[in-house]
Write a protein that holds these residues in place. Structure first.
Motif, PDB file in Angstrom:
ATOM      1  N   PRO A 170      60.062 -84.313 -13.892  1.00 40.50           N
ATOM      2  CA  PRO A 170      58.770 -84.161 -14.574  1.00 40.50           C
ATOM      3  C   PRO A 170      58.810 -83.067 -15.636  1.00 40.50           C
ATOM      4  O   PRO A 170      59.636 -82.160 -15.588  1.00 40.50           O
ATOM      5  CB  PRO A 170      57.816 -83.788 -13.435  1.00 40.50           C
ATOM      6  CG  PRO A 170      58.683 -83.197 -12.370  1.00 40.50           C
ATOM      7  CD  PRO A 170      60.000 -83.888 -12.477  1.00 40.50           C
ATOM      8  N   ASP A 171      57.902 -83.180 -16.597  1.00 38.66           N
ATOM      9  CA  ASP A 171      57.781 -82.150 -17.631  1.00 38.66           C
ATOM     10  C   ASP A 171      56.960 -80.986 -17.083  1.00 38.66           C
ATOM     11  O   ASP A 171      56.613 -80.951 -15.900  1.00 38.66           O
ATOM     12  CB  ASP A 171      57.146 -82.743 -18.887  1.00 38.66           C
ATOM     13  CG  ASP A 171      55.678 -83.116 -18.692  1.00 38.66           C
ATOM     14  OD1 ASP A 171      55.227 -83.202 -17.529  1.00 38.66           O
ATOM     15  OD2 ASP A 171      54.982 -83.322 -19.693  1.00 38.66           O
ATOM     16  N   ALA A 172      56.655 -80.017 -17.947  1.00 39.84           N
ATOM     17  CA  ALA A 172      55.916 -78.830 -17.497  1.00 39.84           C
ATOM     18  C   ALA A 172      54.552 -79.189 -16.928  1.00 39.84           C
ATOM     19  O   ALA A 172      54.022 -78.484 -16.070  1.00 39.84           O
ATOM     20  CB  ALA A 172      55.761 -77.846 -18.659  1.00 39.84           C
ATOM     21  N   ASN A 188      40.495 -79.809 -22.064  1.00 42.63           N
ATOM     22  CA  ASN A 188      41.529 -80.272 -23.014  1.00 42.63           C
ATOM     23  C   ASN A 188      40.972 -81.050 -24.194  1.00 42.63           C
ATOM     24  O   ASN A 188      41.745 -81.558 -25.015  1.00 42.63           O
ATOM     25  CB  ASN A 188      42.614 -81.107 -22.326  1.00 42.63           C
ATOM     26  CG  ASN A 188      43.358 -80.311 -21.284  1.00 42.63           C
ATOM     27  OD1 ASN A 188      43.541 -79.109 -21.433  1.00 42.63           O
ATOM     28  ND2 ASN A 188      43.783 -80.972 -20.210  1.00 42.63           N
ATOM     29  N   SER A 189      39.663 -81.174 -24.303  1.00 39.49           N
ATOM     30  CA  SER A 189      39.078 -81.792 -25.488  1.00 39.49           C
ATOM     31  C   SER A 189      39.025 -80.751 -26.613  1.00 39.49           C
ATOM     32  O   SER A 189      39.187 -79.551 -26.385  1.00 39.49           O
ATOM     33  CB  SER A 189      37.678 -82.320 -25.183  1.00 39.49           C
ATOM     34  OG  SER A 189      36.801 -81.241 -24.860  1.00 39.49           O
ATOM     35  N   SER A 244      52.234 -76.675 -12.770  1.00 36.33           N
ATOM     36  CA  SER A 244      52.052 -77.778 -13.718  1.00 36.33           C
ATOM     37  C   SER A 244      50.595 -77.997 -14.103  1.00 36.33           C
ATOM     38  O   SER A 244      50.310 -78.514 -15.194  1.00 36.33           O
ATOM     39  CB  SER A 244      52.644 -79.076 -13.147  1.00 36.33           C
ATOM     40  OG  SER A 244      51.976 -79.446 -11.948  1.00 36.33           O
ATOM     41  N   LYS A 245      49.664 -77.579 -13.247  1.00 34.46           N
ATOM     42  CA  LYS A 245      48.250 -77.799 -13.587  1.00 34.46           C
ATOM     43  C   LYS A 245      47.780 -76.886 -14.715  1.00 34.46           C
ATOM     44  O   LYS A 245      46.689 -77.064 -15.256  1.00 34.46           O
ATOM     45  CB  LYS A 245      47.370 -77.617 -12.355  1.00 34.46           C
ATOM     46  CG  LYS A 245      47.296 -76.222 -11.792  1.00 34.46           C
ATOM     47  CD  LYS A 245      46.296 -76.182 -10.628  1.00 34.46           C
ATOM     48  CE  LYS A 245      46.212 -74.801  -9.974  1.00 34.46           C
ATOM     49  NZ  LYS A 245      47.403 -74.532  -9.130  1.00 34.46           N
ATOM     50  N   TYR A 246      48.620 -75.930 -15.094  1.00 32.79           N
ATOM     51  CA  TYR A 246      48.274 -75.025 -16.199  1.00 32.79           C
ATOM     52  C   TYR A 246      48.785 -75.527 -17.549  1.00 32.79           C
ATOM     53  O   TYR A 246      48.637 -74.833 -18.566  1.00 32.79           O
ATOM     54  CB  TYR A 246      48.853 -73.631 -15.940  1.00 32.79           C
ATOM     55  CG  TYR A 246      48.331 -72.931 -14.707  1.00 32.79           C
ATOM     56  CD1 TYR A 246      47.082 -73.256 -14.170  1.00 32.79           C
ATOM     57  CD2 TYR A 246      49.071 -71.941 -14.079  1.00 32.79           C
ATOM     58  CE1 TYR A 246      46.611 -72.614 -13.036  1.00 32.79           C
ATOM     59  CE2 TYR A 246      48.605 -71.288 -12.957  1.00 32.79           C
ATOM     60  CZ  TYR A 246      47.373 -71.625 -12.432  1.00 32.79           C
ATOM     61  OH  TYR A 246      46.906 -70.985 -11.313  1.00 32.79           O
ATOM     62  N   CYS A 250      49.597 -78.632 -28.440  1.00 36.21           N
ATOM     63  CA  CYS A 250      49.302 -77.405 -27.696  1.00 36.21           C
ATOM     64  C   CYS A 250      49.367 -77.716 -26.209  1.00 36.21           C
ATOM     65  O   CYS A 250      48.453 -78.326 -25.654  1.00 36.21           O
ATOM     66  CB  CYS A 250      47.932 -76.844 -28.075  1.00 36.21           C
ATOM     67  SG  CYS A 250      47.575 -75.264 -27.256  1.00 36.21           S
ATOM     68  N   ASN A 251      50.448 -77.286 -25.568  1.00 35.01           N
ATOM     69  CA  ASN A 251      50.601 -77.519 -24.131  1.00 35.01           C
ATOM     70  C   ASN A 251      49.867 -76.478 -23.294  1.00 35.01           C
ATOM     71  O   ASN A 251      49.748 -76.617 -22.083  1.00 35.01           O
ATOM     72  CB  ASN A 251      52.081 -77.512 -23.738  1.00 35.01           C
ATOM     73  CG  ASN A 251      52.812 -78.750 -24.229  1.00 35.01           C
ATOM     74  OD1 ASN A 251      52.295 -79.500 -25.049  1.00 35.01           O
ATOM     75  ND2 ASN A 251      54.022 -78.959 -23.738  1.00 35.01           N
ATOM     76  N   LEU A 252      49.392 -75.424 -23.941  1.00 35.12           N
ATOM     77  CA  LEU A 252      48.647 -74.368 -23.246  1.00 35.12           C
ATOM     78  C   LEU A 252      47.227 -74.835 -22.975  1.00 35.12           C
ATOM     79  O   LEU A 252      46.625 -75.545 -23.788  1.00 35.12           O
ATOM     80  CB  LEU A 252      48.661 -73.112 -24.113  1.00 35.12           C
ATOM     81  CG  LEU A 252      47.902 -71.873 -23.649  1.00 35.12           C
ATOM     82  CD1 LEU A 252      48.634 -70.609 -24.122  1.00 35.12           C
ATOM     83  CD2 LEU A 252      46.458 -71.840 -24.179  1.00 35.12           C
ATOM     84  N   ARG A 253      46.687 -74.413 -21.848  1.00 37.82           N
ATOM     85  CA  ARG A 253      45.311 -74.742 -21.501  1.00 37.82           C
ATOM     86  C   ARG A 253      44.474 -73.469 -21.511  1.00 37.82           C
ATOM     87  O   ARG A 253      44.966 -72.379 -21.169  1.00 37.82           O
ATOM     88  CB  ARG A 253      45.240 -75.410 -20.121  1.00 37.82           C
ATOM     89  CG  ARG A 253      46.063 -76.690 -20.026  1.00 37.82           C
ATOM     90  CD  ARG A 253      45.833 -77.405 -18.712  1.00 37.82           C
ATOM     91  NE  ARG A 253      44.441 -77.849 -18.584  1.00 37.82           N
ATOM     92  CZ  ARG A 253      43.973 -78.546 -17.561  1.00 37.82           C
ATOM     93  NH1 ARG A 253      44.790 -78.887 -16.568  1.00 37.82           N
ATOM     94  NH2 ARG A 253      42.711 -78.914 -17.508  1.00 37.82           N
ATOM     95  N   VAL A 254      43.237 -73.594 -21.901  1.00 36.72           N
ATOM     96  CA  VAL A 254      42.354 -72.424 -21.980  1.00 36.72           C
ATOM     97  C   VAL A 254      41.354 -72.449 -20.832  1.00 36.72           C
ATOM     98  O   VAL A 254      41.158 -73.469 -20.168  1.00 36.72           O
ATOM     99  CB  VAL A 254      41.596 -72.380 -23.322  1.00 36.72           C
ATOM    100  CG1 VAL A 254      42.571 -72.293 -24.483  1.00 36.72           C
ATOM    101  CG2 VAL A 254      40.682 -73.600 -23.481  1.00 36.72           C
TER     102      VAL A 254
END
Length: 726
Positions: free
Chosen positions: A75-77, A666-667, A11-13, A575-579
């Motif tokens: 919980p969600d992703a 995430n900004s 989930s932290k991703y 965008c649920n993806l994190r970079v």
């Protein structure tokens, strides 16, 4: 950390979907704060953020509230339960509202006033303007207004979604005492929406007043014998999510119509009140509207419902310099002067809206309606305009004896009523109207014309990333393809047979549809890029979409990144993806473009060992698109169109004016423009379209210049900032 030990589902991703959407709306709000945009366009952007937020509460917040009500706590992703999401949303939404009204009161309103564009208060009016308001109230408003008192014999009135109302504390003769504290009678008055909320005042070219201010100033006429002690504006936002049990509905259209009536009475999701409202009135509203939490109340320091600002912009006279310059899309006259089917048969045709006119799409259906060799027209409609020419030509086709089949998606959110109307109109004209599949929305954009050519039956198609809507085609960026490809035509026929009957095609030749295949198809292409990277060869994925929230697809992209595949994503909204996650997403870069036009096209590109596979689609990478909707993904096979779309994507990727970059925290940050040439992709496409129009005109005049010569996209230098940012 070895790649095999990475849990890509951790989930932290993942980002939370709702908070990511709020971050998108904040990017829209930044456009309202951007001093390089024309002033009235900045005001429009501010109004758009209000409209966006309204729908967010109508649907997304309403959905989470329902989950909490039934104790759904999965919980969600991103690892957040529905209750945790609602808490986080309230915090973020309150901060956004504060930012909206700071933008209005400190930046936009003062700048408008400097230019003589004013929303005036009653105490700022000249005697002539006051008389105008008095006359307007007495002659227009008074006969319509209905005061609604609340006491033991009069229950709290029902207040419709998004309606503006006045809360009134007054003192009647029967109230004990004569001081203000004894004034405890309560009433409401709805601001009627059949009148314009923004009224132009006499004696000033751009002097305006809000309707509610006129009503407030003359309320005494509605409460004769009572003394008004306080008035304050408020607005409610309700649950507007349509809940249709299709399996139990013998007639889907009747069920939709029934739900539309019920939807207006949904539970209140948000209460907006005048920040100066007293505790007494606030408590009355909270109790009367059954508001559950204090966080659901938003104290507004300015005009409630900033949608009104778009109405203000439309009424401003003069000041064309404060708006975007007018733009006429490029229209290839050769498409309008000959037989469109003959041109499509010769080669595929590509359109990029709004830079290319939507007219050829309308003309495609128009020619089909008139052509004696056309046998059938089949089409999917998700959202169409209120005066759709396409609907008119479909009806004409049926009247001319063509076999016309139209899938009208009745469940298109907030367009349900419009689509019910069009479905009934088409049926009356003799068209076969179908409403899609149980449990699935039909979101694909597909038109099929069956024609008897000299050498036999041939299918002609138009496929697109956006709706068959001539109005939104002027402000949404979308892409469309005309083709007479035989295998795609067979696939298109199979799609319509699947939608209208019980056909289940064993396979498709070139087209891919959801929910049957797009997810697996894209994952297969991603796996092929992973294999290329693992073999030490170049591997590249480039995608553009509105939203990226499907955790299964994000996991696939994470695996590709971890394997060394370079991934370029242009994501307008969610965008649920994190970079920037070590070992997970270091090879993923995410851009978001927010500008004059709403970025709506969907592009999926894979390097494929140099073969460069390219697809357009109606589908975003969201669970609803891939699993709960009928969507279409189609390949681009013609070399010149393939090259053009790749060039379009590269121009958007190189944009550094309207692009924001997703950061590891995430900004979203703007591109650092120090020492680089500015490139605004949308402005570049506009300039190319205008150059093409000019070249076509010159070609007609002297037959010396080829209009295609100016199709290249030469970067347009944006104007330098004259003022420091806020």
């Amino acid at each position: 950390m070895s790649k095999k030990s990475i849990d890509f589902k951790d989930s932290k991703y993942y980002n939370n979907r709702e908070l990511s959407w709020i971050a998108f709306n904040d990017r829209v709000l930044e456009e309202a704060r951007d001093k390089t945009n024309p002033l009235l366009e900045r005001v429009r952007f501010l109004a758009i953020t209000q409209s966006n937020l309204d729908e967010f509460f109508n649907v997304r917040v309403a959905s989470l509230r329902k989950m909490v009500a039934v104790n759904y706590d999965t919980p969600d992703a991103a690892g957040m339960t529905p209750l945790q999401q609602l808490t986080a949303i309230a915090k973020a939404a309150h901060a956004m509202v504060d930012k909206q009204y700071t933008t209005w009161s400190r930046s936009l309103e003062p700048r408008l006033a400097e230019l003589g564009i004013k929303l005036k208060a009653m105490d700022e009016l000249s005697p002539h303007q006051q008389q105008f308001c008095r006359d307007y109230f007495e002659q227009e408003l008074y006969p319509v207004l209905t005061p609604m008192g609340v006491d033991p014999t009069r229950p709290f009135p029902f207040l419709a979604n998004n309606s503006l109302n006045l809360a009134i504390r007054l003192q009647r003769p029967e109230d004990e005492g004569d001081d203000n504290e004894k004034a405890r009678s309560f009433a409401t008055v709805q601001i009627p929406d059949m009148f314009p909320r923004v009224l132009r005042l006499p004696d000033g070219e751009n002097d305006f007043i809000l309707l509610e201010n006129i009503i407030k100033a003359h309320l005494g006429s509605l409460f004769v014998g009572a003394t008004i002690r306080e008035t304050a504006l408020f607005r409610v936002t309700r649950d507007m999510d349509l809940d249709v049990a299709e399996e139990d509905a013998s007639d889907l259209m009747k069920e939709i119509q029934s739900q539309l009536k019920k939807r207006q009475r949904g539970k209140v999701m948000r209460l907006e009140i005048d920040a100066e409202m007293s505790k007494y009135l606030k408590k009355k509203l909270i109790k009367g509207l059954d508001i559950e939490k204090e966080a659901d109340v938003y104290a507004i320091k300015g005009p409630i419902d900033l949608n009104v600002l778009s109405k203000l912009v439309k009424q401003v006279q003069g000041h064309s310099e404060l708006q975007y310059p007018p733009f006429t899309p490029y229209l290839d006259q050769s498409l309008m002067q000959g037989n469109l089917f003959a041109q499509i048969r010769e080669h595929d045709l590509f359109l990029q809206h709004p830079y290319d006119s939507f007219t050829p799409v309308v003309e495609f259906i128009h020619q089909a309606a008139l052509d004696p060799q056309v046998l059938a027209v089949k089409m999917t409609l998700y959202r169409v305009s209120s005066k759709s020419p396409i609907i008119s030509y479909l009806k004409l086709a049926a009247q001319n004896g063509k076999q016309v089949t139209v899938l009208v998606e009745l469940k298109a959110r907030f367009d349900e009523e419009n689509n019910v109307h069009w479905a009934q109109e088409l049926e009356r004209a003799g068209c076969h109207v179908i409403y899609g599949l149980v449990g699935l929305k039909t979101h694909c954009k597909l038109a099929l014309v069956v024609r008897r050519d000299e050498d036999g039956i041939r299918r002609y198609m138009h496929m697109a990333t956006g709706n068959y809507n001539d109005v939104t085609a002027r402000v949404y960026t979308d892409m469309g393809l005309f083709t007479a490809d035989t295998e795609m035509g067979t696939d298109a026929s199979n799609i319509f047979n699947m939608l209208s009957g019980f056909s289940e095609p064993a396979y498709f030749n070139k087209l891919v549809i959801a929910p049957l295949g797009i997810r697996d198809f894209l994952k297969e292409r991603i796996e092929e890029e992973i294999a290329e990277a693992q073999a030490g060869r170049k591997a590249l994925i480039a995608m553009k979409m509105n939203s990226l929230s499907d955790s299964d697809m994000i996991e696939a992209l994470y695996r590709a990144s971890a394997a060394g595949v370079k991934i370029h994503l242009i994501v307008r909204g969610i965008c649920n993806l994190r970079v920037g996650i070590p070992g997970v997403s270091e090879n993923i870069t995410v851009h978001s473009i927010v500008g004059r036009f709403l970025e709506h096209s969907r592009i999926y590109y894979f390097y494929a060992g140099g073969e460069e596979h390219l697809y357009l689609s109606s589908a975003d990478l969201m669970k609803r698109n891939l699993s709960r909707r009928v969507e279409l993904l189609f390949p681009i096979l013609q070399d010149d169109i393939h090259a053009r779309i790749c060039e379009i994507f590269q121009t958007m990727w190189d944009d550094n004016v309207k692009t924001r970059l997703l950061q590891p925290d995430n900004s979203w940050d703007r591109v650092d423009l120090r020492g680089v040439n500015k490139l605004d992709a949308q402005a570049t496409f506009l300039a190319a379209a205008q150059a093409q129009t000019a070249a076509q005109l010159a070609h007609r005049e002297d037959n010396q210049e080829d209009p295609q010569a100016n199709r290249r996209f030469t970067p347009l230098t944006a104007p330098q900032d004259e003022e420091a940012g806020e």
